[in-house]
Motif scaffolding. Structure first.
Motif, PDB file in Angstrom:
ATOM      1  N   LYS A 579       0.818  -1.248   0.092  1.00 14.40           N
ATOM      2  CA  LYS A 579       0.012  -0.103   0.036  1.00 14.40           C
ATOM      3  C   LYS A 579       0.666   1.399   0.043  1.00 14.40           C
ATOM      4  CE  LYS A 579      -3.960  -2.523   0.889  1.00 14.40           C
ATOM      5  NZ  LYS A 579      -4.517  -2.676   2.057  1.00 14.40           N
ATOM      6  N   PHE A 580       2.185   1.232   0.515  1.00 10.98           N
ATOM      7  CA  PHE A 580       2.992   2.355   0.413  1.00 10.98           C
ATOM      8  C   PHE A 580       4.391   1.765  -0.015  1.00 10.98           C
ATOM      9  CE2 PHE A 580       6.174   4.804   2.657  1.00 10.98           C
ATOM     10  CZ  PHE A 580       5.813   6.156   2.568  1.00 10.98           C
ATOM     11  N   GLU A 581       5.082   2.596  -0.929  1.00 13.56           N
ATOM     12  CA  GLU A 581       6.486   2.326  -1.538  1.00 13.56           C
ATOM     13  C   GLU A 581       7.201   3.607  -1.261  1.00 13.56           C
ATOM     14  OE1 GLU A 581       6.882   0.760  -5.028  1.00 13.56           O
ATOM     15  OE2 GLU A 581       5.611  -1.053  -4.772  1.00 13.56           O
ATOM     16  N   PHE A 582       8.774   3.428  -0.867  1.00 18.43           N
ATOM     17  CA  PHE A 582       9.523   4.257  -0.755  1.00 18.43           C
ATOM     18  C   PHE A 582      10.736   4.218  -1.387  1.00 18.43           C
ATOM     19  CE2 PHE A 582      13.182   6.507   1.290  1.00 18.43           C
ATOM     20  CZ  PHE A 582      12.745   7.699   1.146  1.00 18.43           C
ATOM     21  N   GLU A 583      11.257   5.099  -2.248  1.00 15.52           N
ATOM     22  CA  GLU A 583      12.285   4.444  -3.044  1.00 15.52           C
ATOM     23  C   GLU A 583      13.468   5.973  -3.018  1.00 15.52           C
ATOM     24  OE1 GLU A 583      12.523   2.890  -7.033  1.00 15.52           O
ATOM     25  OE2 GLU A 583      10.155   2.567  -6.984  1.00 15.52           O
ATOM     26  N   ASN A 584      14.485   5.522  -2.826  1.00 15.65           N
ATOM     27  CA  ASN A 584      15.471   6.155  -2.700  1.00 15.65           C
ATOM     28  C   ASN A 584      16.388   6.313  -4.192  1.00 15.65           C
ATOM     29  OD1 ASN A 584      17.768   8.095  -1.948  1.00 15.65           O
ATOM     30  ND2 ASN A 584      18.893   6.625  -0.902  1.00 15.65           N
ATOM     31  N   LEU A 585      16.233   7.432  -4.938  1.00 13.09           N
ATOM     32  CA  LEU A 585      16.644   7.470  -6.299  1.00 13.09           C
ATOM     33  C   LEU A 585      17.993   8.267  -6.385  1.00 13.09           C
ATOM     34  CD1 LEU A 585      13.498   7.550  -8.464  1.00 13.09           C
ATOM     35  CD2 LEU A 585      14.851   5.741  -7.876  1.00 13.09           C
ATOM     36  N   ILE A 586      18.494   8.897  -5.225  1.00 14.88           N
ATOM     37  CA  ILE A 586      19.595   9.727  -5.124  1.00 14.88           C
ATOM     38  C   ILE A 586      20.920   8.959  -5.445  1.00 14.88           C
ATOM     39  CG2 ILE A 586      21.004  11.200  -3.625  1.00 14.88           C
ATOM     40  CD1 ILE A 586      18.517  11.678  -2.041  1.00 14.88           C
ATOM     41  N   ILE A 587      21.741   9.688  -6.322  1.00 12.80           N
ATOM     42  CA  ILE A 587      22.927   9.373  -6.682  1.00 12.80           C
ATOM     43  C   ILE A 587      23.883  10.059  -5.985  1.00 12.80           C
ATOM     44  CG2 ILE A 587      24.454   8.664  -8.710  1.00 12.80           C
ATOM     45  CD1 ILE A 587      22.057   8.506 -10.261  1.00 12.80           C
ATOM     46  N   GLY A 588      25.113   9.558  -5.552  1.00 11.59           N
ATOM     47  CA  GLY A 588      26.024  10.264  -4.666  1.00 11.59           C
ATOM     48  C   GLY A 588      25.395  10.422  -3.237  1.00 11.59           C
ATOM     49  N   GLN A 589      26.104  11.418  -2.575  1.00 16.28           N
ATOM     50  CA  GLN A 589      25.962  11.713  -1.119  1.00 16.28           C
ATOM     51  C   GLN A 589      25.365  12.811  -0.715  1.00 16.28           C
ATOM     52  OE1 GLN A 589      26.578   9.496   1.842  1.00 16.28           O
ATOM     53  NE2 GLN A 589      26.450   7.848   0.482  1.00 16.28           N
ATOM     54  N   VAL A 590      24.466  13.574  -1.577  1.00 17.63           N
ATOM     55  CA  VAL A 590      23.894  14.868  -1.267  1.00 17.63           C
ATOM     56  C   VAL A 590      23.171  15.040   0.000  1.00 17.63           C
ATOM     57  CG1 VAL A 590      23.515  15.973  -3.518  1.00 17.63           C
ATOM     58  CG2 VAL A 590      21.996  14.304  -2.678  1.00 17.63           C
ATOM     59  N   ILE A 591      22.652  13.538   0.386  1.00 19.01           N
ATOM     60  CA  ILE A 591      22.040  13.464   1.734  1.00 19.01           C
ATOM     61  C   ILE A 591      22.698  12.250   2.369  1.00 19.01           C
ATOM     62  CG2 ILE A 591      19.994  12.856   3.221  1.00 19.01           C
ATOM     63  CD1 ILE A 591      18.447  14.196   1.025  1.00 19.01           C
ATOM     64  N   PRO A 592      23.482  12.503   3.702  1.00 20.48           N
ATOM     65  CA  PRO A 592      24.206  11.318   3.889  1.00 20.48           C
ATOM     66  C   PRO A 592      23.393  10.077   4.062  1.00 20.48           C
ATOM     67  CG  PRO A 592      24.823  13.208   5.117  1.00 20.48           C
ATOM     68  CD  PRO A 592      23.650  13.496   4.412  1.00 20.48           C
ATOM     69  N   SER A 593      23.559   9.069   4.012  1.00 14.80           N
ATOM     70  CA  SER A 593      22.781   7.602   3.868  1.00 14.80           C
ATOM     71  C   SER A 593      22.117   7.681   5.335  1.00 14.80           C
ATOM     72  CB  SER A 593      23.294   6.336   3.325  1.00 14.80           C
ATOM     73  OG  SER A 593      24.545   6.303   4.202  1.00 14.80           O
ATOM     74  N   GLY A 594      22.710   8.068   6.345  1.00 16.41           N
ATOM     75  CA  GLY A 594      22.014   7.854   7.861  1.00 16.41           C
ATOM     76  C   GLY A 594      20.728   8.484   7.786  1.00 16.41           C
ATOM     77  N   PHE A 595      20.749   9.538   6.949  1.00 18.47           N
ATOM     78  CA  PHE A 595      19.281  10.071   7.423  1.00 18.47           C
ATOM     79  C   PHE A 595      18.034   9.679   6.380  1.00 18.47           C
ATOM     80  CE2 PHE A 595      22.227  14.074   8.197  1.00 18.47           C
ATOM     81  CZ  PHE A 595      22.509  13.926   9.526  1.00 18.47           C
ATOM     82  N   ILE A 596      18.516   8.728   5.402  1.00 19.30           N
ATOM     83  CA  ILE A 596      17.435   8.366   4.625  1.00 19.30           C
ATOM     84  C   ILE A 596      16.133   7.695   5.435  1.00 19.30           C
ATOM     85  CG2 ILE A 596      16.881   6.717   2.559  1.00 19.30           C
ATOM     86  CD1 ILE A 596      18.433   9.057   1.757  1.00 19.30           C
ATOM     87  N   PRO A 597      16.440   6.369   6.506  1.00 17.51           N
ATOM     88  CA  PRO A 597      15.418   5.900   7.192  1.00 17.51           C
ATOM     89  C   PRO A 597      14.576   7.240   7.902  1.00 17.51           C
ATOM     90  CG  PRO A 597      17.327   4.820   7.537  1.00 17.51           C
ATOM     91  CD  PRO A 597      17.824   5.937   6.892  1.00 17.51           C
ATOM     92  N   ALA A 598      15.159   8.231   8.511  1.00 17.24           N
ATOM     93  CA  ALA A 598      14.252   9.208   8.949  1.00 17.24           C
ATOM     94  C   ALA A 598      13.499   9.927   7.947  1.00 17.24           C
ATOM     95  CB  ALA A 598      15.273  10.315   9.349  1.00 17.24           C
ATOM     96  N   ILE A 599      14.007   9.980   6.812  1.00 15.45           N
ATOM     97  CA  ILE A 599      13.086  10.693   5.753  1.00 15.45           C
ATOM     98  C   ILE A 599      11.670   9.638   5.442  1.00 15.45           C
ATOM     99  CG2 ILE A 599      12.901  11.455   3.149  1.00 15.45           C
ATOM    100  CD1 ILE A 599      16.000  12.241   3.525  1.00 15.45           C
TER     101      ILE A 599
END
Length: 755
Positions: A579-599
């Motif tokens: 019912k809900f999907e989240f995809e991270n399509l960022i290439i590179g480190q504009v946002i440090p990967s540690g913050f992705i789960p918080a997003i």
């Protein structure tokens, strides 16, 4: 030749033979000699003496002498009174108490105080008794379709049933419902016309009603001697003998010849019985056409074959209250209803996507047992198990297929209403109770070698919610205890918390379902609860793609907050599993990967309540394409807040719509009311998708929004003079029309402003 010690028991001998035989592809001469020397005979149940040469396995005799039956009927036809007499004659109880007796004891099977007080049966109770060397397990079944799960399980566990009809009231509305359920679950049945001692008793009228209204292919196997106050006894048409019931409680059955003045009538009715059975049984038809004399044994066998095949319903007569006709009915249960191995049961194989598997029903196979009822006893949870295959022993380890947990059987008992007796082991076909096994109603237990479930694991989604809260603050503990117990007993009943108002929300399958639970909380736990208005579980979704680009920054002395998220939201394709999907399509480190789960957490939290009416948002994919972070000020909280605000900002641009639950409603109404009922469905914005004729009834299938179905049972009763009935189950969520959406949004805004 290898030498063996002389085995002392057949079980040891069998084990020896098996080990020797299985060690090579063909049995060694030693094994054959062993088998030749000690030929294994059939032993009674309890001795494991089985060989390929023996025709009858050890369990055959005990399985054939077992019956699992239910007694069900219209309200006040005398189900519980009949069960009370059955228990008395089989020696299970030593004195009879009436349902509404003056002595205030109440019937044995009505063990709940509420049942005794009102003189009705609420829960299904289980007991067992022995009659002529046969063991009979009796389950008093509940009658209501509203508790689909409870009714399904009770009927699932039975191999046969007795349908009790009142000789004055005849076939009443609930009799039709109960009979329809028995037909749906393919339960062979006998009919028992009760209350022949009452004024206006007419068993032949009732028999004709059963043929016309219930479409039973049936005939009487007994004829009453006298009716109303003159009711003295019965004539058995199969054995051609008259039965009289003497003694203070009718316990002395006196068999005599048929009274001379009744001979002609008895001959006519016997001819009618033979004719009815020969229509559905070829063996008897042959003898009937050739006009050969038919012996009682031949007729009994033919009735049994036809009843087990569900082609014929034998009709018994009597008066349970006046203690007449109960013993011949018990004989009829043994003679005509099937034993566990004559009924085919199927399981669903979870390893193969719920593929149907037919169970052999023998104690030789792997263990398969269904927990069909839970009770809170004095010593903790009591679980009623019906064993379909295999053997269960005290101290065994069994596996709950639904949860995957391995549990030990600490104590095995047989129930008699609310009393119990301990047993060591039990095999297929039996109904037993185990203590201290933590499980939910409808769970399946196996020995771990297979993954079968007896009922589908797909529990229907609850469709209606109510807000409940205890009146006094002190009773909170009892209140939560009650809710926990009911959730375990009934998988269709759910409990949750409303995050905004902090109220407890209970959800279930309909108005009646939830009303009963609120009443039970008051009765059984002495907690008065206030009930809010019923709520429909709406959902929200989006219809087009929308972009978001949001910067969250907050600067106040010291470390600030900074986070930027860029991306888009779009609807998921129809039929997607999540019912809900989240995809991270960022290439590179504009946002440090540690913050992705918080997003992701922020977006999930935002999707929990849409901005239209505050209900969860479904079928949505969120893609993160870009963003920015700050070496000092960025934190998990900053990115979480950025994503919540980003979602709220772009949500309106994605053209959101409200989804409402659509119910699949099946109505069964007499044909003369068809027009009125169909008109009413259209008025409720329903779509009629099917209309079939079934005898004198019309079966209408429709898809109706749940929001328009409140109070429907009352209006259906008034439209059809109480003869109509309906079942309702959740089908899917569908978008609402524009005018309804405007209405819902405005009322939501109104309540928000009022707060």
């Amino acid at each position: 030749m290898a030498r063996f010690p002389r085995p002392s028991s057949p079980r040891l001998l069998y084990t020896l033979y098996k080990t020797t035989a299985s060690s090579s592809s063909s049995p060694s001469p030693a094994a054959s000699a062993l088998l030749g020397t000690f030929h294994l005979r059939s032993f009674s149940a309890g001795n494991l003496a089985r060989t390929k040469e023996d025709k009858d396995p050890w369990w055959k005799e005990s399985m054939e002498k077992l019956r699992n039956i239910g007694i069900s009927a219209h309200i006040d036809s005398g189900k519980t009174t009949l069960t009370e007499r059955v228990l008395y004659y089989t020696g299970r109880i030593h004195e009879i108490h009436e349902v509404r007796g003056r002595d205030g004891v109440g019937a044995k099977m009505d063990s709940m105080d509420l049942e005794r007080e009102k003189g009705i049966t609420i829960q299904s109770a289980a007991t067992y008794c022995t009659w002529n060397g046969y063991q009979v397990n009796i389950i008093d079944t509940p009658g209501h379709v509203d508790f689909t799960i409870e009714v399904e399980r009770a009927l699932r566990v039975l191999d046969g049933a007795i349908l009790v009809l009142c000789s004055v009231g005849g076939v009443q509305s609930q009799s039709i419902t109960v009979d329809r359920q028995m037909r749906r679950y393919e339960v062979p049945r006998l009919a028992f016309i009760n209350k022949l001692d009452r004024m206006g008793a007419d068993p032949w009228k009732v028999l004709n009603q059963a043929r016309s209204k219930l479409r039973h292919h049936s005939a009487a196997v007994q004829v009453p001697i006298g009716l109303e106050d003159d009711f003295k006894g019965l004539v058995d048409l199969v054995k051609q003998k008259a039965y009289y019931f003497h003694g203070s409680n009718g316990e002395k059955v006196v068999v005599e010849e048929i009274p001379a003045d009744m001979e002609a009538f008895v001959t006519e009715k016997r001819h009618e019985l033979i004719e009815a059975v020969s229509e559905v049984d070829d063996t008897l038809a042959e003898a009937f056409i050739n006009e050969e004399p038919i012996s009682p044994a031949e007729l009994e066998e033919a009735i049994r074959r036809a009843t087990v095949a569900r082609k014929f319903v034998p009709v018994f007569m009597g008066s349970a209250f006046k203690n007449k006709g109960v013993q011949p009915l018990l004989d009829g249960v043994l003679s005509y209803l099937p034993c566990p191995i004559e009924v085919s049961n199927y399981a669903l194989n979870q390893s193969k996507n719920e593929e149907k598997v037919t169970l052999a029903g023998s104690p030789d196979g792997p263990l398969v047992a269904l927990a069909f009822k839970l009770e809170e006893g004095r010593f903790g949870q009591l679980t009623y198990l019906r064993i379909y295959e295999g053997v269960i022993r005290k101290g065994d380890f069994i596996i709950n297929v639904n949860t995957g947990k391995k549990v030990k059987v600490p104590r095995l008992v047989r129930m008699h209403s609310n009393e119990m007796e301990d047993i060591q082991e039990s095999h297929a076909g039996q109904i037993v109770t185990v203590f201290g096994v933590d499980c939910a109603s409808g769970d399946t237990f196996t020995d771990g070698s297979i993954r079968y479930t007896m009922t589908s694991m797909n529990v229907p989604e609850p469709v209606m919610s109510l807000a409940v809260q205890p009146v006094s603050k002190d009773s909170g503990g009892q209140f939560s205890k009650a809710l926990n117990r009911f959730q375990k007993e009934d998988p269709t009943f759910r409990v949750g918390l409303d995050p905004e108002s902090g109220q407890t929300i209970i959800s279930g399958m309909g108005e009646l379902h939830l009303d009963i639970y609120v009443e039970r909380i008051r009765r059984e736990y002495k907690v008065d609860a206030t009930v809010g208005k019923p709520r429909v579980n709406f959902r929200e979704t989006i219809t087009q793609r929308a972009e978001f680009d949001y910067i969250h920054k907050k600067q106040s002395g010291g470390q600030g907050q900074y986070g930027r998220v860029v991306g888009y939201i779009e609807p998921l394709p129809p039929g997607s599993p999540t019912k809900f999907e989240f995809e991270n399509l960022i290439i590179g480190q504009v946002i440090p990967s540690g913050f992705i789960p918080a997003i992701e957490k922020g977006f999930r939290e935002a999707a929990n309540s849409g901005s239209l009416i505050g209900h969860p948002v479904e079928n949505i994919r969120i893609c993160l394409t870009d963003g920015a972070s700050h070496a000092v000020d960025s934190s998990e909280l900053a990115f979480k807040l950025a994503s919540i605000y980003a979602f709220r900002k772009c949500y309106a641009a994605a053209k959101p719509v409200i989804l409402e639950p659509i119910m699949l409603v099946e109505l069964k109404v007499p044909t003369e009311f068809q027009g009125t009922v169909a008109g009413d469905i259209n008025k409720r914005k329903g779509v009629i998708v099917g209309n079939d004729q079934e005898g004198d009834d019309s079966v209408i299938t429709a898809h109706v929004p749940l929001n328009n179905m409140f109070g429907y049972s009352t209006s259906l009763r008034s439209m059809t003079q109480g003869k109509g009935e309906f079942t309702m189950e959740y089908k899917e969520h569908m978008p609402v029309s524009n005018d309804v959406q405007m209405q819902l949004v405005n009322s939501y805004k109104g309540t928000k402003e009022a707060e």
